[in-house]
Write a protein that holds these residues in place. Structure first.
Motif, PDB file in Angstrom:
ATOM      1  N   VAL A 184     -73.584 -28.781  51.082  1.00 16.69           N
ATOM      2  CA  VAL A 184     -74.798 -28.791  51.884  1.00 16.69           C
ATOM      3  C   VAL A 184     -75.727 -27.708  51.357  1.00 16.69           C
ATOM      4  CG1 VAL A 184     -73.571 -29.623  53.929  1.00 16.69           C
ATOM      5  CG2 VAL A 184     -73.892 -27.152  53.604  1.00 16.69           C
ATOM      6  N   VAL A 185     -76.959 -27.732  51.838  1.00 14.12           N
ATOM      7  CA  VAL A 185     -77.941 -26.706  51.488  1.00 14.12           C
ATOM      8  C   VAL A 185     -78.354 -25.992  52.767  1.00 14.12           C
ATOM      9  CG1 VAL A 185     -80.252 -26.262  50.576  1.00 14.12           C
ATOM     10  CG2 VAL A 185     -78.759 -27.933  49.459  1.00 14.12           C
ATOM     11  N   VAL A 186     -78.293 -24.676  52.742  1.00 13.27           N
ATOM     12  CA  VAL A 186     -78.680 -23.849  53.879  1.00 13.27           C
ATOM     13  C   VAL A 186     -79.960 -23.105  53.494  1.00 13.27           C
ATOM     14  CG1 VAL A 186     -78.023 -21.984  55.447  1.00 13.27           C
ATOM     15  CG2 VAL A 186     -76.269 -23.536  54.547  1.00 13.27           C
ATOM     16  N   LYS A 187     -80.985 -23.264  54.313  1.00 16.84           N
ATOM     17  CA  LYS A 187     -82.278 -22.653  54.019  1.00 16.84           C
ATOM     18  C   LYS A 187     -82.689 -21.778  55.187  1.00 16.84           C
ATOM     19  CE  LYS A 187     -86.965 -23.967  52.554  1.00 16.84           C
ATOM     20  NZ  LYS A 187     -87.807 -25.112  52.170  1.00 16.84           N
ATOM     21  N   ALA A 188     -83.016 -20.536  54.901  1.00 17.63           N
ATOM     22  CA  ALA A 188     -83.385 -19.585  55.940  1.00 17.63           C
ATOM     23  C   ALA A 188     -84.793 -19.068  55.694  1.00 17.63           C
ATOM     24  CB  ALA A 188     -82.408 -18.416  55.974  1.00 17.63           C
ATOM     25  N   ALA A 189     -85.588 -19.043  56.756  1.00 20.09           N
ATOM     26  CA  ALA A 189     -86.964 -18.551  56.655  1.00 20.09           C
ATOM     27  C   ALA A 189     -86.960 -17.033  56.555  1.00 20.09           C
ATOM     28  CB  ALA A 189     -87.766 -18.996  57.874  1.00 20.09           C
TER      29      ALA A 189
END
Length: 293
Positions: free
Chosen positions: A16-21
């Protein structure tokens, strides 16, 4: 240069891909606040529509308790980013990507919204496209003043006001990605098939023509293959050369040039490349304003 992204392998073997602002919101431009919520919104709209080529949204966390900022988890796409595929000009695989991107834009434009402007930013929304676009431009000019970016504010305002009629021809808020540069397009490196589109965090409800600018940020010219792909999917040519459409494209050139110029200071860009980069952006802004005059 904005969000922090990780590719994660789960215990069951799924990727999966985890993206954090970013949590340092004092260095964001006005339109960038809460944009990861827009990304989650767009992925949700694309759910059940595989023709939109977007990852599946698996988790959205806007509590800011697990991480300092917003975060999303999405499915991992096959393929490689177009900017890493090694396609050269004239490569049939590149022509295929451009054609399929045009078809994708026709499909994407079928997704409509309730208001014009940035979905996660009520201050940059309006019931009409001229009003929403005016607010977007004013926010960028304010950001420019905040970060000390010299801009021809009055000339830009006058151009937008003068061509409100061209903007008013857009009456339905349609999904616009705005950032379709090659790094956000995933392709099959062997065939050139377009297999994925990512990073719709900067999406707006607006004029689909906007994406022709986002896909050609340095103004090299819209691909004929892209226009052909759009026409084939839509069943009619894209009337990009009609006077009102050509005017709107110039206005969107102004908007993107403002974004790229103003973000330089808060992003703390540096390096020998920067002088030429700024020169190119200034030339784009001047050229667009001259055309609008």
């Amino acid at each position: 240069m904005f969000a922090t992204t990780h590719r994660v392998t789960l215990e069951d073997g799924r990727r999966v891909v985890v993206k954090a602002a970013p949590d340092e919101t004092d260095r964001l431009l006005s339109y960038e606040h809460d944009v990861l919520r827009t990304e989650a919104l767009v992925y949700g709209l694309a759910d059940g529509r595989p023709e939109l080529l977007m990852p599946t949204l698996l988790l959205a966390d806007f509590s800011r308790t697990v991480l300092p900022g917003d975060a999303v988890v999405v499915s991992h796409l096959d393929g490689v980013p177009l900017n890493e595929a090694g396609f050269e000009a004239g490569d049939p695989r590149l022509m295929r990507v451009e054609t399929e991107l045009g078809a994708h834009l026709a499909r994407q434009g079928s997704v409509t919204g309730p208001l014009f402007g940035y979905p996660s930013n009520p201050g940059l929304q309006a019931g009409t496209w001229p009003e929403a676009f005016g607010r977007i431009i004013e926010a960028l000019l304010a950001d420019g003043r905040r970060w000390g970016t010299a801009l021809p504010d009055d000339e830009i305002r006058a151009a937008v006001a003068r061509h409100a009629g061209a903007l008013a021809e857009v009456t339905t808020p349609r999904l616009v990605h705005t950032d379709l540069w090659p790094g956000n397009l995933f392709v099959d490196p062997s065939s050139g098939a377009l297999v994925g589109v990512i990073d719709p965090e900067r999406a707006i409800w607006g004029d689909p023509l906007f994406d022709l600018v986002g896909a050609d940020a340095m103004w090299h010219g819209t691909s004929a293959h892209l226009l052909a792909g759009y026409a084939a999917e839509a069943g009619a040519p894209w009337a990009v050369d009609e006077p009102a459409a050509a005017t709107r494209l110039l206005l969107y050139r102004v908007q993107l040039a403002l974004v790229m110029l103003v973000e330089i200071t808060p992003r703390a860009y540096e390096g020998d490349w920067l002088v030429e980069y700024v020169h190119q952006l200034r030339a784009i802004l001047d050229r667009a304003l001259a055309g609008l005059a």
